[in-house]
Design a protein around this motif. Structure first.
Motif, mmCIF file in Angstrom:
data_model
loop_
_atom_site.group_PDB
_atom_site.id
_atom_site.type_symbol
_atom_site.label_atom_id
_atom_site.label_comp_id
_atom_site.label_asym_id
_atom_site.label_seq_id
_atom_site.Cartn_x
_atom_site.Cartn_y
_atom_site.Cartn_z
ATOM 1 N N GLU A 36 -10.793 -15.919 34.639
ATOM 2 C CA GLU A 36 -9.844 -15.247 33.752
ATOM 3 C C GLU A 36 -8.422 -15.294 34.306
ATOM 4 O O GLU A 36 -7.458 -15.507 33.551
ATOM 5 N N ILE A 37 -8.272 -15.121 35.597
ATOM 6 C CA ILE A 37 -6.923 -15.118 36.152
ATOM 7 C C ILE A 37 -6.274 -16.493 36.025
ATOM 8 O O ILE A 37 -5.055 -16.605 35.851
ATOM 9 N N GLU A 38 -7.061 -17.552 36.085
ATOM 10 C CA GLU A 38 -6.499 -18.896 35.964
ATOM 11 C C GLU A 38 -6.089 -19.204 34.524
ATOM 12 O O GLU A 38 -5.097 -19.894 34.279
ATOM 13 N N HIS A 39 -6.854 -18.706 33.565
ATOM 14 C CA HIS A 39 -6.440 -18.856 32.171
ATOM 15 C C HIS A 39 -5.153 -18.063 31.917
ATOM 16 O O HIS A 39 -4.259 -18.531 31.195
ATOM 17 N N TYR A 40 -5.063 -16.883 32.508
ATOM 18 C CA TYR A 40 -3.841 -16.089 32.363
ATOM 19 C C TYR A 40 -2.675 -16.781 33.060
ATOM 20 O O TYR A 40 -1.543 -16.774 32.553
ATOM 21 N N ARG A 41 -2.949 -17.403 34.210
ATOM 22 C CA ARG A 41 -1.886 -18.097 34.936
ATOM 23 C C ARG A 41 -1.322 -19.260 34.092
ATOM 24 O O ARG A 41 -0.125 -19.528 34.122
ATOM 25 N N PHE A 42 -2.187 -19.939 33.361
ATOM 26 C CA PHE A 42 -1.751 -21.022 32.479
ATOM 27 C C PHE A 42 -0.760 -20.467 31.448
ATOM 28 O O PHE A 42 0.301 -21.054 31.195
ATOM 29 N N ILE A 43 -1.117 -19.326 30.852
ATOM 30 C CA ILE A 43 -0.245 -18.712 29.845
ATOM 31 C C ILE A 43 1.102 -18.333 30.464
ATOM 32 O O ILE A 43 2.172 -18.592 29.881
ATOM 33 N N ARG A 44 1.090 -17.735 31.643
ATOM 34 C CA ARG A 44 2.335 -17.348 32.320
ATOM 35 C C ARG A 44 3.200 -18.569 32.623
ATOM 36 O O ARG A 44 4.428 -18.536 32.464
ATOM 37 N N THR A 45 2.557 -19.625 33.076
ATOM 38 C CA THR A 45 3.307 -20.833 33.422
ATOM 39 C C THR A 45 3.982 -21.421 32.195
ATOM 40 O O THR A 45 5.128 -21.891 32.259
ATOM 41 N N LEU A 46 3.283 -21.402 31.052
ATOM 42 C CA LEU A 46 3.897 -21.861 29.809
ATOM 43 C C LEU A 46 5.155 -21.063 29.491
ATOM 44 O O LEU A 46 6.193 -21.624 29.104
ATOM 45 N N LEU A 47 5.065 -19.746 29.659
ATOM 46 C CA LEU A 47 6.207 -18.888 29.345
ATOM 47 C C LEU A 47 7.354 -19.092 30.324
ATOM 48 O O LEU A 47 8.529 -19.054 29.929
ATOM 49 N N GLU A 48 7.031 -19.295 31.591
ATOM 50 C CA GLU A 48 8.073 -19.421 32.608
ATOM 51 C C GLU A 48 8.765 -20.780 32.584
ATOM 52 O O GLU A 48 9.976 -20.874 32.774
ATOM 53 N N THR A 49 7.994 -21.841 32.346
ATOM 54 C CA THR A 49 8.549 -23.196 32.453
ATOM 55 C C THR A 49 8.835 -23.838 31.107
ATOM 56 O O THR A 49 9.527 -24.863 31.050
ATOM 57 N N ARG A 50 8.294 -23.257 30.029
ATOM 58 C CA ARG A 50 8.417 -23.846 28.696
ATOM 59 C C ARG A 50 7.873 -25.268 28.663
ATOM 60 O O ARG A 50 8.353 -26.120 27.918
ATOM 61 N N ALA A 51 6.868 -25.543 29.487
ATOM 62 C CA ALA A 51 6.267 -26.877 29.550
ATOM 63 C C ALA A 51 4.831 -26.747 30.013
ATOM 64 O O ALA A 51 4.437 -25.741 30.625
ATOM 65 N N LEU A 52 4.030 -27.773 29.717
ATOM 66 C CA LEU A 52 2.658 -27.789 30.192
ATOM 67 C C LEU A 52 2.641 -28.003 31.696
ATOM 68 O O LEU A 52 3.415 -28.816 32.226
ATOM 69 N N PRO A 53 1.793 -27.282 32.423
ATOM 70 C CA PRO A 53 1.799 -27.369 33.883
ATOM 71 C C PRO A 53 1.162 -28.654 34.389
ATOM 72 O O PRO A 53 0.350 -29.282 33.701
ATOM 73 N N ASP A 54 1.536 -29.003 35.614
ATOM 74 C CA ASP A 54 0.919 -30.139 36.303
ATOM 75 C C ASP A 54 -0.495 -29.731 36.709
ATOM 76 O O ASP A 54 -0.678 -28.740 37.427
ATOM 77 N N PRO A 55 -1.531 -30.455 36.306
ATOM 78 C CA PRO A 55 -2.911 -30.035 36.598
ATOM 79 C C PRO A 55 -3.233 -29.989 38.082
ATOM 80 O O PRO A 55 -4.191 -29.316 38.472
ATOM 81 N N ALA A 56 -2.471 -30.676 38.912
ATOM 82 C CA ALA A 56 -2.765 -30.702 40.349
ATOM 83 C C ALA A 56 -1.880 -29.750 41.145
ATOM 84 O O ALA A 56 -1.933 -29.749 42.373
ATOM 85 N N SER A 57 -1.115 -28.909 40.467
ATOM 86 C CA SER A 57 -0.142 -28.069 41.179
ATOM 87 C C SER A 57 -0.717 -26.753 41.672
ATOM 88 O O SER A 57 -0.055 -26.045 42.427
ATOM 89 N N GLN A 58 -1.920 -26.404 41.278
ATOM 90 C CA GLN A 58 -2.510 -25.126 41.670
ATOM 91 C C GLN A 58 -3.973 -25.336 42.018
ATOM 92 O O GLN A 58 -4.740 -25.856 41.197
ATOM 93 N N PRO A 59 -4.404 -24.959 43.229
ATOM 94 C CA PRO A 59 -5.827 -25.116 43.593
ATOM 95 C C PRO A 59 -6.733 -24.329 42.653
ATOM 96 O O PRO A 59 -6.424 -23.200 42.269
#
Length: 731
Positions: A36-59
């Motif tokens: 759950e925290i990783e799904h939430y982190r994806f949402i936060r990253t979208l809001l912070e960067t306004r872009a899809l995250p790099d899949p290899a940037s977070q363990p």
């Protein structure tokens, strides 16, 4: 038969009950759902960067997932200020998980939680955001239920009883309700796949049309944009297309719309990462998950499907919250009845004849269900955590249909509606028991009981007091799991983040460390006079020495300074915090005829005596008949023919390590005593053996096998005439 209006009312009640149960599930602590925290982190990253995250940037991230769910959830999350997220993100519970298959609250939490996260969440913006997003998941789950109902209406247009059982089986599948109360892109996948099944069955029923093809393309595209595993839907698509040649001319439109909706994400991944689905990229951040470097290990996957079955029905949290055997007994019975009923129903339909439209429906539904079974086997054969039963839930409409179809043949015609209503109420009750009886208590601080078995008064520094334990002296056999309760009271607040311990003295038999209240109460967060129970789950190793007692130590320690807190007793004296003992008993055996009976509690076989040089060895074989509260000592007296005492040995059984008050009924207790420096013994020397009360000194009366009471409450054994030799005892 029930009217359409009444049926809709019942479905509305089912939906309302689902929402209520989902809300109760969602009240659990944040970030305790699967990833759950990783799904939430994806949402936060979208809001912070306004872009899809790099899949290899977070363990161990979920950044490789398709983005639709996160794009939908982001506007809702943007309403909250989660400034405390970084602090929460760092509070991993180092003692998670422990004994995952055992219900309870022993470190079932992956994260350490504080009061700030508790309802009404006013002190934590992160908690507010998480619970709001969980409401979105419940809404998506409600959409899945309503869509599944539309599926059942196509399958059985004239069978409201089947439709009700099927929709209840969807709405009240515990794992589905739990997943629908967490932040997870699976919830959108369930809705999309159910919509896909409805559209493809609708096409089979009404015939293909440009409108239906357009809808299929949209839904299929959205499904592929929710999760790349939706590519497995090629199986039911292929079956539906082959079965109806009329659909062939609509295939280009469906593919074009699908590609228009979802293709951009796959093309983007191909261009940037050289991996359209990001499957290989995910292996880079989940390296320990690959079974054979990403290749398929089918044998391993198939061998792990029993866990898939259990977690399909009911396994909560991060997988650490199990339910009790009665719950699984219910679902095992339901599975068996479903399978037997389905087989019977299929045989009946084959005998009476089946029309082509029904055959098409059957093959579409079967291929749709098989899609998720194949996907589960694939995941279980490639990743160590791929055998989770929740991977079957995208096919939940089919599983609900299977239950309804199977139970139907076992139900008399006139009782079908009543059985449907009873089944609905039963399933709802089981989910309620799961959430109230198992899920929520797994994450709560347990209160003190009304009575404490063994009161204690041990103070640890000036911050806390251990006020009792239960049971008084825990007891078990090798291979058992023992539950030990400790009862605490906080005295003062403390800036130290203390941990608790429960150890056996001079042994590693028990070595448990935790945060207070089994990981659910930080010492920096407790209040003066606050009380709690710690419920330790203690497995006894299979090779643990039996007929042995181990002292138990319990307390608090500072992990930063690597030192336990000083302990004082009720009088203020510094003491070692021995709180009791743990008893490892032998296995009870059937009662065998014995030579001697001590009282009505203990039997004794013929003592075996050897005399070698100046050393005398007496071996005794006791059997406990009843539980005792008295501790008896064994006496072995060496007597002359005239009954004069030459030497003696008095001892508690097994060198004092296993008092008689701890013996289990039926247990055999072998024991030997050696008397050194025994003088040269004349002919006629005898050995006397007996038991006496440690407190009063009173001997325990003894009888021989014929019921004759022996004088002086002792067994007389003649000394062997030759050395060494075993002797036969006499009364």
């Amino acid at each position: 038969m029930i009217s359409q209006r009444h049926e809709r009312i019942i479905v509305g009640l089912i939906l309302a009950m689902y929402v209520l149960l989902g809300l109760v599930f969602s009240s659990g602590p944040i970030f305790e759902g699967p990833d759950e925290i990783e799904h939430y982190r994806f949402i936060r990253t979208l809001l912070e960067t306004r872009a899809l995250p790099d899949p290899a940037s977070q363990p161990r991230s979920q950044y490789h997932q398709a983005p639709l769910y996160y794009l939908i959830a982001a506007p809702l999350a943007a309403l909250f200020h989660d400034n405390d997220f970084a602090q929460i993100d760092g509070r991993i519970n180092p003692f998670y998980p422990y004994q995952m298959a055992v219900p309870g609250n022993d470190n079932k939490n992956l994260y350490l939680h504080t009061r700030a996260e508790a309802f009404p969440y006013s002190e934590s913006g992160t908690a507010q955001a998480v619970h709001a997003l969980r409401l979105l998941s419940i809404v998506l789950g409600a959409g899945t239920i309503l869509t599944s109902y539309r599926v059942f209406s196509i399958l059985w247009p004239h069978r409201p009883d089947r439709r009700l059982i099927a929709v209840a089986s969807v709405a009240f599948l515990p794992q589905f309700v739990f997943m629908s109360s967490t932040i997870n892109n699976d919830n959108l996948l369930y809705l999309c796949t159910s919509l896909f099944l409805w559209l493809i069955l609708r096409q089979s029923q009404l015939g293909p049309s440009w409108q239906n093809a357009f809808g299929l393309g949209i839904v299929l595209g959205l499904t592929l944009l929710t999760k790349a595993s939706a590519a497995f839907l090629i199986l039911p698509i292929g079956v539906a297309t082959v079965l109806d040649r009329r659909t062939w001319r609509f295939v280009p439109l469906i593919l074009t719309i699908t590609f228009t909706v979802a293709g951009w994400w796959y093309i983007r991944n191909w261009i940037i990462y050289g991996d359209p689905t990001l499957a290989w990229e995910s292996l880079l951040v989940w390296k320990t998950e690959a079974i054979r470097n990403g290749s398929i290990a089918l044998g391993i996957g198939l061998s792990r499907l029993s866990y898939s079955y259990a977690t399909f029905w009911a396994r909560f949290g991060q997988g650490a919250v199990a339910v009790g055997p009665p719950i699984y007994l219910f679902f095992n019975s339901l599975t068996l009845l479903t399978c037997v009923g389905m087989a019977g129903n299929l045989i009946r339909h084959l005998r009476t004849g089946v029309k082509l439209p029904a055959v098409r429906q059957f093959l579409i539904v079967t291929s749709f269900g098989a899609t998720w079974i194949v996907m589960l086997i694939y995941f279980a054969s490639t990743a160590w955590s791929g055998n989770q039963g929740r991977y079957l839930l995208p096919g939940i409409a089919v599983w609900g249909a299977c239950i309804a179809f199977g139970l139907d043949v076992l139900t008399p015609y006139k009782l079908r509606l009543n059985v449907a209503l009873l089944e609905t109420a039963t399933l709802a009750g089981v989910v309620a028991l799961c959430v109230v009886g198992y899920f929520l208590p797994s994450y709560k601080v347990w209160p003190l009981p009304a009575a404490i078995a063994q009161p204690l008064s041990l103070r640890y520094g000036d911050v806390a007091e251990l006020i009792g334990m239960s049971p008084n002296n825990p007891k078990g056999h090798p291979g058992d799991v023992i539950h030990i309760m400790l009862y605490w009271r906080a005295l003062h607040t403390t800036p130290l983040e203390l941990q608790t311990y429960l150890h056996t003295l001079d042994s590693d038999l028990v070595r448990r460390d935790s945060f207070p209240a089994m990981g659910h109460l930080l010492s920096t967060d407790w209040q003066p006079d606050e009380t709690w129970t710690e419920s330790y789950v203690v497995p006894i190793p299979d090779n643990a020495p039996i007929r042995t007692i181990y002292p138990l130590l319990a307390g608090l320690y500072d992990p930063v300074q690597h030192r336990p807190l000083a302990v004082t007793d009720g009088l203020g004296n510094t003491t070692t915090p021995i709180i009791g003992h743990i008893i490892i008993s032998g296995i009870a055996e059937a009662h065998a005829p014995a030579a001697y009976h001590f009282g009505n509690s203990i039997d004794l076989s013929v003592p075996q005596i050897t005399y070698n040089g100046n050393q005398l060895k007496v071996c005794l074989r006791w059997q406990s008949l009843h539980a005792m509260t008295t501790d008896y000592k064994v006496f072995v007296h060496v007597l002359t023919e005239s009954d004069m005492l030459l030497t003696q040995a008095d001892f508690q059984p097994r060198q004092g390590l296993y008092p008689t008050s701890d013996w289990e009924p039926g247990e055999i207790i072998p024991d030997c005593a050696t008397l050194p420096n025994v003088p040269n013994l004349a002919t006629g020397t005898r050995i006397a053996v007996g038991l006496y009360d440690v407190t009063t000194g009173q001997r325990l009366a003894v009888q021989d096998a014929n019921g004759n009471t022996l004088p002086n409450s002792r067994v007389i054994v003649p000394l062997p005439e030759t050395q060494p030799r075993s002797a036969v005892a006499k009364g």
